[in-house]
Design an enzyme around this catalytic site. Sequence first.
Site, PDB file in Angstrom:
ATOM      1  N   GLN A  52      -7.837  -0.989  -7.238  1.00  0.00           N
ATOM      2  CA  GLN A  52      -7.889  -2.256  -6.417  1.00  0.00           C
ATOM      3  C   GLN A  52      -9.040  -3.460  -7.360  1.00  0.00           C
ATOM      4  OE1 GLN A  52      -6.472  -3.565  -3.287  1.00  0.00           O
ATOM      5  NE2 GLN A  52      -7.486  -5.395  -4.066  1.00  0.00           N
ATOM      6  N   HIS A 102     -12.312   2.684  -4.840  1.00  0.00           N
ATOM      7  CA  HIS A 102     -10.872   2.163  -4.797  1.00  0.00           C
ATOM      8  C   HIS A 102     -10.659   1.429  -6.084  1.00  0.00           C
ATOM      9  CE1 HIS A 102      -6.950   0.873  -3.766  1.00  0.00           C
ATOM     10  NE2 HIS A 102      -7.138   0.180  -2.486  1.00  0.00           N
ATOM     11  N   ARG A 104      -3.947   9.198  -3.016  1.00  0.00           N
ATOM     12  CA  ARG A 104      -4.550   8.508  -2.131  1.00  0.00           C
ATOM     13  C   ARG A 104      -5.216   9.600  -1.218  1.00  0.00           C
ATOM     14  NH1 ARG A 104      -4.348   3.035   1.254  1.00  0.00           N
ATOM     15  NH2 ARG A 104      -4.541   2.285  -0.936  1.00  0.00           N
ATOM     16  N   ARG A 117      -1.862  -6.566  -8.571  1.00  0.00           N
ATOM     17  CA  ARG A 117      -2.144  -5.073  -8.820  1.00  0.00           C
ATOM     18  C   ARG A 117      -1.026  -4.459  -9.632  1.00  0.00           C
ATOM     19  NH1 ARG A 117      -4.137  -2.207  -3.762  1.00  0.00           N
ATOM     20  NH2 ARG A 117      -3.978  -0.551  -5.339  1.00  0.00           N
ATOM     21  N   ASP A 121     -13.498  -7.042   3.123  1.00  0.00           N
ATOM     22  CA  ASP A 121     -12.338  -5.957   3.466  1.00  0.00           C
ATOM     23  C   ASP A 121     -12.778  -5.506   4.794  1.00  0.00           C
ATOM     24  OD1 ASP A 121     -10.796  -3.771   3.438  1.00  0.00           O
ATOM     25  OD2 ASP A 121     -12.277  -2.397   2.329  1.00  0.00           O
ATOM     26  N   CYS A 177      -8.745  -7.484  -0.137  1.00  0.00           N
ATOM     27  CA  CYS A 177      -7.845  -6.462  -0.647  1.00  0.00           C
ATOM     28  C   CYS A 177      -6.377  -6.311   0.543  1.00  0.00           C
ATOM     29  CB  CYS A 177      -8.206  -5.269  -1.006  1.00  0.00           C
ATOM     30  SG  CYS A 177      -9.147  -4.245   0.309  1.00  0.00           S
TER      31      CYS A 177
HETATM   32  N1   CP Z   1      -5.355  -2.800  -0.851  1.00  0.00           N
HETATM   33  C1   CP Z   1      -4.606  -1.744  -0.480  1.00  0.00           C
HETATM   34  O1   CP Z   1      -5.065  -0.677  -1.024  1.00  0.00           O
HETATM   35  O2   CP Z   1      -3.488  -1.628   0.221  1.00  0.00           O
HETATM   36  P1   CP Z   1      -2.843  -0.750   0.882  1.00  0.00           P
HETATM   37  O3   CP Z   1      -3.678   0.174   1.601  1.00  0.00           O
HETATM   38  O4   CP Z   1      -1.684  -1.129   1.564  1.00  0.00           O
HETATM   39  O5   CP Z   1      -2.392   0.391  -0.307  1.00  0.00           O
HETATM   40  N1  NVA Z   2     -11.646   0.361   2.745  1.00  0.00           N
HETATM   41  C1  NVA Z   2     -10.522   0.094   3.211  1.00  0.00           C
HETATM   42  C2  NVA Z   2      -9.681  -0.203   2.063  1.00  0.00           C
HETATM   43  C3  NVA Z   2      -8.229  -0.299   2.518  1.00  0.00           C
HETATM   44  C4  NVA Z   2      -7.140  -0.807   1.031  1.00  0.00           C
HETATM   45  C5  NVA Z   2     -10.155   1.535   3.503  1.00  0.00           C
HETATM   46  O1  NVA Z   2     -10.424   2.561   2.924  1.00  0.00           O
HETATM   47  O2  NVA Z   2      -9.374   1.661   4.600  1.00  0.00           O
END
Ligand code: CP
Ligand code: NVA
Length: 309
Positions: free
Chosen positions: A138, A135, A108, A293, A227, A267
């Site tokens: 997700q 993502h 990430r 997930r 989101d 999400c």
């Molecule tokens: N939805 C999601 O990816 O959550 P986190 O940021 O907690 O991993």
């Molecule tokens: N769009 C959000 C998703 C979090 C899971 C971000 O990138 O922070």
Amino acid sequence: MKHFVHLKDIPAKDLRKIIIDAKRRKKLRSKISTLEVDKGAPLKGKMLIQMFEKASSRTRISFYMAIKQLGGGTLTLRSNEIHLGQGGESIEDTAKILSTYGDGFMIRTDSDDKVEKFKNFLSIPVINGLSPSSHPTQVLSDVFTVEEIKNKPISKLNICWIGDSNNVLNSLIAASVKFSFNLSIGCPKNYEPRQELRKYIKKNNKRIFIFNDAKKAVKNADVIFSDKVISLNDKVNKKKKVNQFKNFKIDKKLIKYAKKDCIFLHCLPRGPEVSDEVFLGKQSYVWQQALNRVHVQKSILLYCFGKLR
Ligand code: CP
Ligand code: NVA
């Protein structure tokens, strides 16, 4: 071995295979406790290394559970605790070390370029656990959730997104091409999907529908996705942006414009884009969405490790 970086780069038939496998595996686990290993322990002895350059609750825990249930294990790194994060080691050297010790790498990061570099230097699969542009784990899981709840192929449903043109929406757009579903987007004019994405949609003979009016976007929707307006990598005037989205709040009044049996998915983490009443209401399936997930990521891991049947 296969990488899982962006949905747009993965063949539709492979994505469908992952969903079919996840469905079968989820069914088999209905009476099994959390960390009990699936029959056959298909990833016995395998180690997934996870590296987080930014916060995560769901992705981190669900990947931990996923690899454990397949018989393997995981090690979680914060990039600021390793040499790469301190700037003392190149991505190439770190990638070679990760490939020496581990069997798979989930990252990430705030940099799509970094994911690409890892992909080039690793000799083990890389999974994108969220980058600025996508993502994918997700959204593939969300396709699974929609089909599970609606009990029909997503291609027969009207999907609506209300919110920012961010990484999750980018992956949802890619999914709309791969799984052929109708996608309507509701957002302010200056937050519409970028040209590059529109070109991708056109190149794939697909159309998406963009509205600067939330009511028009949700009309006839079977599913409303949203989101956070402010993503983790957003370096914007937060107050100003939230204000620009004030007419795109998902509340009881808005949801009435969708189909009667429309469901709401998000999400998480959430912000002011959705009212408590909707988020915690009867049409919301966000907890089931989060749990799925685990199931879908198990099948993604099997795909990456070349073990998907
Ligand atoms: N939805 C999601 O990816 O959550 P986190 O940021 O907690 O991993
Ligand atoms: N769009 C959000 C998703 C979090 C899971 C971000 O990138 O922070």
